[in-house]
Design an enzyme around this catalytic site. Structure first.
Site, PDB file in Angstrom:
ATOM      1  CB  THR A  98      -1.030   0.056   1.323  1.00 45.43           C
ATOM      2  OG1 THR A  98      -1.473  -1.064   1.182  1.00 45.43           O
ATOM      3  CG2 THR A  98      -1.912   1.164   0.995  1.00 45.43           C
ATOM      4  CE  LYS A 173      -4.839  -1.390   1.510  1.00 47.98           C
ATOM      5  NZ  LYS A 173      -5.355  -2.740   2.047  1.00 47.98           N
ATOM      6  CE  LYS A 241       1.985   2.043   4.636  1.00 57.08           C
ATOM      7  NZ  LYS A 241       1.559   0.928   3.872  1.00 57.08           N
TER       8      LYS A 241
END
Ligand code: NAP
Length: 346
Positions: A98, A173, A241
């Site tokens: 990701t 995502k 993150k």
């Protein structure tokens, strides 16, 4: 091109399981990980070890990467000895991490110039999905263009969404992650309210599951929170993150994401007080007494200690200014590198 040889870089929680399914499907697998020990089980099963991403990729038809942060992706692909230069012509380079949508576009474009095919393909489904080989893939490529690598992708997934353009998988995502983050804050709030009110919190989860207040997170993660099981499946620092990347994107688009803002504040707090390497379900500890947190390994005295230099970015990239950043793209530290985490005060 017939695909036979596959390289896999990043054999952590997710990568080791995914690589195992690729081996099960009969491909010849070479692995590399920063810490060799984490590839031990794959090596014991007959995977080949490579000492660097370049060595792993040298002969591979397809190279998968499943590392931690955008800074890791950048190193593995764009460094002088990175995959863009060292993979063979015609190879497929597929990033499952990701990461930043802009970085995915940069990698795609750089690969095209070198006659290689790169696309972003982040995953969802968690550690269990990786163990079961039933991940959902979110691909930044069209179905037609991805056809040559479909059999390999299908070896560890049960569903693939195609977003048709480089970076499209990463953007989708990040949408998923901001929803997940708010769902987690939602169930953490609900459990705190139940516990402080003296009613049965487990039963409240059942109520949520049978109505519209439940979510995938409350179904799979809230029971772990209640049981005090904070072992990572999905690291708290990785969700921080992801939310940071989404918030950076929202700034670019000049929109606000209030749910993500709240979730970022909470996950950042959890990471600051020692919860970075805990599972995301440790979020509920923030609602507990200090003594309970201490038993779980958290230390509230650490909160905001990192802010003394007014730098507030927490994402893993050392800029030589005593400050670690997310390693994404978008925020200039004056060192030729752009950082993408949301949480900046430079
Ligand atoms: P992880 O256990 O930390 O795995 C990442 C692995 O990459 C680590 O083993 C790390 O090495 C290795 N690595 C990092 N940089 C490297 C480099 N430059 N060269 C070689 N190896 C490198 O994390 P994870 O849970 O598998 O997650 C990986 C990615 O998938 C993250 O971006 C995460 O956000 C995403 N993700 C995770 C989940 C989940 O449920 N866990 C679900 C979907 C997506 P070391 O062993 O030395 O640290």
């Amino acid at each position: 091109m017939q695909i036979r040889k596959i390289a896999f870089i990043g054999t952590g929680i997710m990568g080791a399981n995914i690589a195992g399914h690729i081996m099960d499907a009969g491909y010849d697998l070479t692995v590399h990980n920063r810490t060799k020990d984490k590839a031990a089980a794959l090596l014991a099963r007959g995977a080949h070890w490579a000492a660097s991403p370049a060595e792993a990729a040298a002969d591979a038809d397809v190279v998968f990467t499943m590392v931690g942060y955008p800074s890791d992706v950048e190193d593995v692909y764009l460094a002088t000895d990175g995959l863009i230069r060292t993979a063979k012509k015609g190879a497929w380079l597929i990033d499952l991490t990701t990461s930043s949508p802009q970085l995915a576009r940069d990698i795609h474009d750089a690969a095209e110039v070198e006659d290689k095919h790169a696309f972003d393909c982040p995953v969802t489904g968690g550690e269990q999905g990786a163990i079961d080989g039933t991940l959902t893939l979110i691909a930044g490529i069209s179905q037609q263009a991805a056809a040559p690598v479909l059999p390999v992708l299908e070896s560890f997934s049960s569903k693939i969404f195609y977003f048709d353009q480089p970076g499209g998988g990463q953007t989708a995502k990040l949408c998923n992650q901001v929803s997940l983050a708010s769902c987690m804050v939602g169930y953490a709030d609900a459990l705190a309210l139940a516990e402080q009110s003296g009613i049965d919190a487990e039963k409240v989860l059942e109520v949520m599951a049978s109505g519209t207040g439940g979510s995938g997170a409350s179904k799979t993660l809230a029971p772990k929170s209640l049981a005090g099981d904070y072992k990572p499946g999905f690291l708290a620092e990785h969700l921080r993150k992801d939310i940071g990347l989404a918030l950076q994107r929202s700034e670019d688009l000049e929109i606000t994401l209030p749910g993500a803002e709240t979730a970022f504040t909470l996950f950042d707090m959890l990471c600051q007080i020692g919860g970075s390497r805990m599972g995301t379900q440790a979020l509920t500890l923030l609602y507990q007494e200090e003594a309970t947190c201490a038993v779980a390994g958290l230390d509230w005295s650490l909160l905001d200690q990192g802010d003394e230099d007014e730098h507030e970015c927490h994402c893993g990239h050392d800029h030589g200014d005593g400050h670690e950043c997310c390693g994404g793209h978008g925020h200039d530290h004056g060192d030729g590198h752009e950082c993408h985490c949301h949480d900046h005060e430079h």
